[in-house]
Scaffold this active site. Structure first.
Site: not given
Ligand code: MG
Length: 312
Positions: A26-27, A219, A221, A252, A261
């Site tokens: 998803r993310d 969560h 990054h 990327c 992420n």
């Molecule tokens: Mg994320």
């Protein structure tokens, strides 16, 4: 390490087990330029499950024209029906999305909120108050249907327009999301600027506001290379739910819009080195990410995936 596994050296004061909330399908995919065919997504999710991941956020039920990469939710979800013992949450923006989720038999949803006004306006086209008002009937109906609700809270540390985000502000919005009826919150470092002391300060402030650590996931990054350090700080605080994206999908390194992420493989390498159980088979997970990277036509941004890859 010759066998592709970290040396196991436990450290004191850490949880025995961590639940990885896999967000790659998803993310990750919603932040990739390429749109992946439905069959490839389905196979990827099946491979992630076979690698031992038990929570895999499958897709999003936002308007298809907003996120074309995930416009195939209705075609994808039924292809996951055979996955036993795997939770497959989907992102739901509003009541219409919840209706679609319930029609698909979804048992876990996530709503996506913001700690800051600027991001709420840019991402949701609403003020923070208006977005919470939009979630209220969604969460209420989900709870009535006994559907588990995760609340994402983005911009918990830094905001690209507003700068550092005050801890008090995050605590206030977090409290309101939980009061709406969210079962858990995922604290997002959306632009990756957090550092470990900030993580600890936010978790402590949430506890002081009556939010138990057991209701919190993190969560992170890796935009500034801080994701694992921040994860370690959260583990020390007792957090046992950590979001990550297989192969670092959505981050990327060649795209300026990289969201960075945290890669699930990088997370698993650290957790297993610390002797923390995840239930994940790192080799099988890496294989799943390599196959998807080949499909996307570029290498995985995950350091661990690259280190474990066969020489070209
Ligand atoms: Mg994320």
């Amino acid at each position: 390490m010759a066998d592709g596994l970290p040396m196991r050296v436990p450290a004191p004061g850490l949880p025995a087990r961590v639940r990885i909330h896999e967000v790659g399908p998803r993310d990750g995919l919603q932040n990739e330029k390429a749109t992946v065919p439905t069959e490839v997504k389905a196979e990827f999710i099946h491979r992630l499950a076979a690698a031992g991941l038990t929570t895999i956020e499958a897709t999003s039920l936002v308007r298809p024209d907003w996120v074309p990469q995930l416009a195939d939710a209705e075609a994808l979800y039924p292809r996951l029906a055979g996955l036993e013992g795997v939770d497959l949450p989907v992102l739901v923006p509003n009541e219409r999305g919840l209706g679609r989720a319930l029609a698909l038999g979804v048992r876990r949803i996530a709503v996506f909120g913001s700690a800051t006004e600027t991001f709420a306006r840019r991402n949701l086209n609403r003020t923070v108050d208006e977005s919470l008002a939009m979630f209220e009937p969604v969460v209420a109906r989900a709870r009535a249907e006994r559907v588990h609700v995760r609340g994402y809270l983005s911009m918990c540390f830094g905001d690209p327009w507003e700068g550092p985000v005050p801890v008090r502000r995050v605590v206030g919005v977090a409290r309101r999301l939980l009061d709406l009826g969210c079962d858990e919150l995922s604290l997002g470092d959306t632009i990756g600027t957090a550092t470990p002391g900030h993580v600890r300060a936010l978790l402590t402030a949430l506890n002081e506001e009556g939010v138990p650590t057991s209701a919190l996931g993190v969560h992170f990054h890796d935009t500034y290379g801080q994701a694992l350090a921040n994860t370690f700080a959260a583990l020390e605080h007792g957090v046992t739910t950590v979001d990550a994206s297989a192969g670092g999908l959505g981050g990327c390194p060649y795209a300026k819009s990289a969201t960075g992420n945290l890669a699930t493989e990088d997370l698993v390498w650290m957790l297993h080195g610390l002797g923390i159980e995840t239930g994940v088979d790192l080799a099988r997970l890496t294989e799943a990410s390599l196959r998807l990277a080949a499909q996307l036509g570029r290498p995985s941004p995950s350091r661990t995936v690259r280190a474990l890859s066969p020489e070209e």
